[in-house]
Design a protein around this motif. Structure first.
Motif, PDB file in Angstrom:
ATOM      1  N   ARG A   3      55.554  33.770  51.718  1.00  0.00           N
ATOM      2  CA  ARG A   3      54.695  33.211  52.761  1.00  0.00           C
ATOM      3  C   ARG A   3      54.570  34.171  53.946  1.00  0.00           C
ATOM      4  N   TRP A   8      47.298  34.996  56.022  1.00  0.00           N
ATOM      5  CA  TRP A   8      46.544  33.787  56.349  1.00  0.00           C
ATOM      6  C   TRP A   8      47.507  32.624  56.572  1.00  0.00           C
ATOM      7  N   TYR A   9      46.951  31.531  57.092  1.00  0.00           N
ATOM      8  CA  TYR A   9      47.772  30.356  57.367  1.00  0.00           C
ATOM      9  C   TYR A   9      48.167  29.660  56.070  1.00  0.00           C
ATOM     10  N   GLN A  12      52.705  24.305  54.703  1.00  0.00           N
ATOM     11  CA  GLN A  12      54.085  24.316  54.215  1.00  0.00           C
ATOM     12  C   GLN A  12      54.539  22.957  53.681  1.00  0.00           C
TER      13      GLN A  12
END
Length: 290
Positions: A3, A8-9, A12
């Motif tokens: 991650r 990029w976002y 989660q």
């Protein structure tokens, strides 16, 4: 760790959260990757630009529906499917040569077509008229070995082109018709596409196209009068007028928004819809029901 490497976002949370239902229902997310493009104001510019990126790459930037419509409606746009599939093909296209792309599930048919097409390419009439013809077997390397990378790349692009053409409407223009025809060849024992550079000239299933080559000896003198392209297309049309085969288009249901109705690429009728189940035994037994 993975991650942190992503630019990029990343969401989660793995339990149901607000927005999942919207993404599934409004954006048609069905377990296959999608790429939704938004502008700075949060307005969706494209519901899934993944297909257009697969076909046109950075030529499709900034990946809006307007750009996609422009690219997919070009008559020579189908050439994007095979333009950079192999370095030799890219060179032949730049030289505006005639190219036979061919393939299928029947190796015996592939060998027959290769032999007939090579004979035509080396015919004295073709040489005399300075008609240069190249052959490219999709899915076979230069030594005849299987090349699944090229084969997968070729069909993925055709499938993505199909979704680019049909995600907004099912208007049956000439480009939509031709891309549907190409997609229908994926399950054929044999198929052929003849192009002039990047421009598609004619395409057909293995049976009819092989018959064109087998009977072309009688038509070769016409090449001197009307040209190779017109002569080949006219003879192909006469052969398919004598009998049509069933046309089948397989579309994965989890690839995004799928059109409810599809017109046949070879006649004006609406195609019948069937449901097919497939398992490739990937990622363990739980994947057997996808």
């Amino acid at each position: 760790m993975l991650r942190f490497k992503m630019p990029w976002y990343v969401v989660q949370h793995f339990s149901p959260i607000v927005g999942i239902k919207f993404i599934k229902e409004e954006w048609n997310f069905k377990n296959k990757p999608i790429l939704v493009v938004m502008n700075r104001q949060g307005k969706v510019e494209h519901p899934n630009a993944l297909h257009m990126i697969r076909v046109w790459g950075m030529k499709a930037f900034p990946f809006t529906t307007t750009v996609e419509e422009t690219l997919s409606n070009r008559v020579d746009g189908i050439g994007s499917v095979w333009f950079d599939i192999h370095p030799d093909v890219s060179n032949w296209i730049k030289q505006e040569k005639y190219i036979f792309f061919y393939g299928g599930k029947d190796n015996e048919w592939i060998q027959q077509f290769n032999k007939k097409a090579a004979t035509l390419a080396n015919d004295p009439v073709m040489k005399d008229k300075k008609i240069s013809i190249e052959l490219f077997c999709v899915g076979k390397g230069s030594k005849g070995e299987d090349d699944h990378n090229i084969l997968g790349h070729f069909w993925n692009r055709i499938e993505s082109f199909f979704f680019s053409k049909t995600h907004k409407n099912t208007k049956q223009d000439i480009v939509t018709q031709e891309i549907q025809k190409l997609l229908s060849y994926k399950t054929e024992s044999g198929w052929v596409v003849l192009s002039k550079g990047s421009r598609l000239v004619v395409s057909g299933n293995g049976t009819t196209m092989l018959k064109v080559l087998e009977e072309f000896d009688k038509k070769k003198e016409l090449v001197r009068e009307v040209g190779f392209e017109i002569c080949f297309k006219d003879h192909h049309e006469k052969i398919i007028e004598t009998g049509h085969h069933c046309c089948r288009v397989d579309i994965p249901m989890n690839a995004g928004k799928v059109p409810e109705h599809i017109k046949c690429p070879e006649c004006p009728r609406i195609m019948e819809t069937y449901i097919s189940y497939k398992c490739c035994h990937i990622d363990g037994p739980m994947n057997a029901l996808h």
